[in-house]
Design a protein around this motif. Structure first.
Motif, PDB file in Angstrom:
ATOM      1  N   SER A  99     -19.540 -16.960  -1.746  1.00 18.36           N
ATOM      2  CA  SER A  99     -18.218 -17.578  -1.872  1.00 18.36           C
ATOM      3  C   SER A  99     -17.868 -18.344  -0.602  1.00 18.36           C
ATOM      4  N   LYS A 100     -17.357 -19.564  -0.784  1.00 26.16           N
ATOM      5  CA  LYS A 100     -16.989 -20.396   0.366  1.00 26.16           C
ATOM      6  C   LYS A 100     -15.489 -20.662   0.412  1.00 26.16           C
ATOM      7  N   GLY A 101     -14.721 -19.654   0.025  1.00 25.29           N
ATOM      8  CA  GLY A 101     -13.281 -19.771   0.150  1.00 25.29           C
ATOM      9  C   GLY A 101     -12.537 -19.158  -1.019  1.00 25.29           C
ATOM     10  N   TRP A 102     -11.229 -19.079  -0.882  1.00 23.49           N
ATOM     11  CA  TRP A 102     -10.373 -18.510  -1.913  1.00 23.49           C
ATOM     12  C   TRP A 102      -8.995 -19.163  -1.829  1.00 23.49           C
ATOM     13  N   LYS A 103      -8.137 -18.881  -2.798  1.00 25.86           N
ATOM     14  CA  LYS A 103      -6.795 -19.461  -2.825  1.00 25.86           C
ATOM     15  C   LYS A 103      -5.731 -18.365  -2.803  1.00 25.86           C
ATOM     16  N   LEU A 104      -4.610 -18.701  -2.231  1.00 25.37           N
ATOM     17  CA  LEU A 104      -3.481 -17.776  -2.205  1.00 25.37           C
ATOM     18  C   LEU A 104      -3.015 -17.415  -3.611  1.00 25.37           C
ATOM     19  N   THR A 105      -3.310 -18.289  -4.575  1.00 27.03           N
ATOM     20  CA  THR A 105      -2.880 -18.067  -5.950  1.00 27.03           C
ATOM     21  C   THR A 105      -3.880 -17.263  -6.769  1.00 27.03           C
ATOM     22  N   ASP A 106      -4.996 -16.837  -6.160  1.00 25.67           N
ATOM     23  CA  ASP A 106      -5.935 -15.980  -6.876  1.00 25.67           C
ATOM     24  C   ASP A 106      -5.257 -14.662  -7.270  1.00 25.67           C
ATOM     25  N   PRO A 107      -5.598 -14.095  -8.427  1.00 26.56           N
ATOM     26  CA  PRO A 107      -4.934 -12.866  -8.864  1.00 26.56           C
ATOM     27  C   PRO A 107      -4.973 -11.735  -7.836  1.00 26.56           C
ATOM     28  N   TRP A 108      -6.124 -11.532  -7.193  1.00 28.63           N
ATOM     29  CA  TRP A 108      -6.201 -10.465  -6.198  1.00 28.63           C
ATOM     30  C   TRP A 108      -5.344 -10.774  -4.968  1.00 28.63           C
ATOM     31  N   SER A 109      -5.134 -12.038  -4.666  1.00 29.28           N
ATOM     32  CA  SER A 109      -4.257 -12.393  -3.558  1.00 29.28           C
ATOM     33  C   SER A 109      -2.845 -11.888  -3.814  1.00 29.28           C
ATOM     34  N   TYR A 110      -2.399 -12.001  -5.060  1.00 26.67           N
ATOM     35  CA  TYR A 110      -1.067 -11.499  -5.392  1.00 26.67           C
ATOM     36  C   TYR A 110      -0.992  -9.987  -5.190  1.00 26.67           C
ATOM     37  N   ARG A 111      -2.069  -9.278  -5.487  1.00 27.53           N
ATOM     38  CA  ARG A 111      -2.097  -7.831  -5.256  1.00 27.53           C
ATOM     39  C   ARG A 111      -1.906  -7.523  -3.769  1.00 27.53           C
ATOM     40  N   TYR A 112      -2.545  -8.325  -2.928  1.00 31.14           N
ATOM     41  CA  TYR A 112      -2.443  -8.106  -1.488  1.00 31.14           C
ATOM     42  C   TYR A 112      -1.060  -8.475  -0.959  1.00 31.14           C
ATOM     43  N   LEU A 113      -0.491  -9.529  -1.471  1.00 30.52           N
ATOM     44  CA  LEU A 113       0.862  -9.902  -1.049  1.00 30.52           C
ATOM     45  C   LEU A 113       1.875  -8.840  -1.489  1.00 30.52           C
ATOM     46  N   GLU A 114       1.667  -8.294  -2.656  1.00 31.45           N
ATOM     47  CA  GLU A 114       2.524  -7.181  -3.100  1.00 31.45           C
ATOM     48  C   GLU A 114       2.381  -5.976  -2.180  1.00 31.45           C
ATOM     49  N   ARG A 115       1.151  -5.701  -1.749  1.00 31.46           N
ATOM     50  CA  ARG A 115       0.938  -4.583  -0.830  1.00 31.46           C
ATOM     51  C   ARG A 115       1.613  -4.870   0.524  1.00 31.46           C
ATOM     52  N   CYS A 116       1.575  -6.115   0.951  1.00 32.79           N
ATOM     53  CA  CYS A 116       2.277  -6.474   2.193  1.00 32.79           C
ATOM     54  C   CYS A 116       3.769  -6.159   2.076  1.00 32.79           C
ATOM     55  N   GLU A 117       4.359  -6.497   0.942  1.00 31.85           N
ATOM     56  CA  GLU A 117       5.777  -6.179   0.730  1.00 31.85           C
ATOM     57  C   GLU A 117       6.006  -4.668   0.809  1.00 31.85           C
ATOM     58  N   GLU A 118       5.132  -3.907   0.172  1.00 32.15           N
ATOM     59  CA  GLU A 118       5.265  -2.446   0.178  1.00 32.15           C
ATOM     60  C   GLU A 118       5.159  -1.883   1.585  1.00 32.15           C
ATOM     61  N   LEU A 119       4.300  -2.479   2.415  1.00 29.84           N
ATOM     62  CA  LEU A 119       4.041  -1.977   3.767  1.00 29.84           C
ATOM     63  C   LEU A 119       5.000  -2.545   4.814  1.00 29.84           C
ATOM     64  N   GLY A 120       5.869  -3.451   4.415  1.00 29.39           N
ATOM     65  CA  GLY A 120       6.801  -4.049   5.363  1.00 29.39           C
ATOM     66  C   GLY A 120       6.174  -5.116   6.240  1.00 29.39           C
TER      67      GLY A 120
END
Length: 344
Positions: free
Chosen positions: A151-172
């Motif tokens: 893989s040579k990159g990814w996007k913020l809009t990838d489904p797993w990216s949303y999982r990580y952003l949600e975790r960021c919200e949970e962790l403050g």
């Protein structure tokens, strides 16, 4: 703190590294090419008396980092932004753990940010949680063009990216720094495109998205997105040294940012060790628009104070001495982006 003409500036360098690009840590030719590309930026955009040898550039000692940032560099607080690049470097280029070893010795000087990669799946979510607990993370640095296997990159809009952003919200973890700017060998230019910031900024209004390098060379795209999304900020890493090599171009960059998003959403960064902060700060404080660029908002002392430190201090809850703050009335902005707008 930096002082000039009776004005004192509280300085937050919001983008620094403690990297190891020595030949022994280079896993392949891409590791060598990556640091050589960094060095070209350093050599071509720096004043002649600020250019290091390539050997100096490969890795800086803890003593050198402290001297460059705090003893000579006027910085009050610095924020470590990791860049792992484990496909290119044996022990990683600049990891949270490497940064943290220095920060632990100087807790009054550094803030440590973490990182994540959605391609790491569930295990990466667990790792992010561990990093957040270990380092009390307030922010992360994302590198959407990083290579990982095939893989040579990814996007913020990838489904797993949303999982990580949600975790960021949970962790403050509220501050999401994203490299969206100049490409670096051998990474792909399109993987740094700023377009995917728009969607996640709308989807996660409780997070702050700090677009590092203000999207260069896509400044116009960035400005239109950030105007509409009030939780999008512009980080000046890489833009700053143009104040020396192409001052009129820098004037256009800072002027466009002030016009579109205003003085409260721009953050200073040296991108150390590509550049050292002292000369950037000195030149920015002295900087004014050329006479033929009279269309932009005023680059006043108050505006410079906000950009050089007060904006990042607000994002990270850094306590600023009362005498170094600006009056509350100066917090108001008249930029296009001061309120969310919709362009029909």
């Amino acid at each position: 703190m930096y002082s000039k003409d009776g004005n004192d500036y509280f300085i937050v360098d919001s983008h620094v590294h403690a990297w190891d690009a020595t030949p022994a840590n280079q896993a392949n030719r891409y590791g060598e090419g990556f640091i050589n590309c960094f060095y070209d930026y350093h050599r071509n955009l720096s004043p002649a008396d600020k250019v290091w040898t390539l050997e100096e550039f490969h890795k800086q000692s803890e003593e050198r980092i402290i001297k460059d940032l705090f003893t000579d560099g006027y910085v009050d607080r610095a924020i470590f932004q990791p860049t792992y690049l484990t496909d290119f470097y044996v022990n990683g280029f600049n990891t949270t753990e490497q940064d943290g070893q220095i920060a632990e010795k100087h807790p009054d000087k550094f803030i440590v940010n973490g990182s994540w990669d959605p391609r790491d799946g569930e295990a990466g979510l667990d790792k992010l949680t561990e990093l957040a607990e270990r380092w009390d993370l307030q922010g992360v640095k994302l590198y959407t063009a990083e290579w990982k296997g095939d893989s040579k990159g990814w996007k913020l809009t990838d489904p797993w990216s949303y999982r990580y952003l949600e975790r960021c919200e949970e962790l403050g973890i509220k501050n999401i720094h994203i490299h969206k700017g100049p490409t670096i060998y051998p990474l792909n230019r399109d993987a740094f495109d700023v377009a995917d910031v728009d969607d996640v900024a709308s989807a996660f209004p409780g997070l702050n998205f700090i677009v590092e390098h203000v999207g260069l060379p896509r400044l116009e795209d960035f400005c239109w997105i950030a105007t509409q999304e009030p939780n999008v900020y512009g980080g000046l890493a890489v833009a700053m040294p143009f104040i020396h090599s192409r001052p009129k171009y820098f004037a256009q960059i800072i002027g466009e940012l002030l016009y579109w998003i205003g003085e409260d959403r721009i953050t200073f960064a040296s991108d150390y060790a590509i550049w050292t902060p002292a000369w950037l700060i000195e030149r920015f404080v002295d900087f004014g628009y050329p006479a033929d660029l009279d269309e932009y908002p005023d680059l006043s002392v108050t505006v410079k104070k906000k950009i050089l430190g007060l904006n990042a201090a607000k994002l990270y809850g850094i306590d600023v001495p009362a005498e170094l703050r600006v009056p509350e009335s100066a917090d108001e902005t008249t930029a296009v982006g001061s309120e969310p707008v919709s362009v029909a």
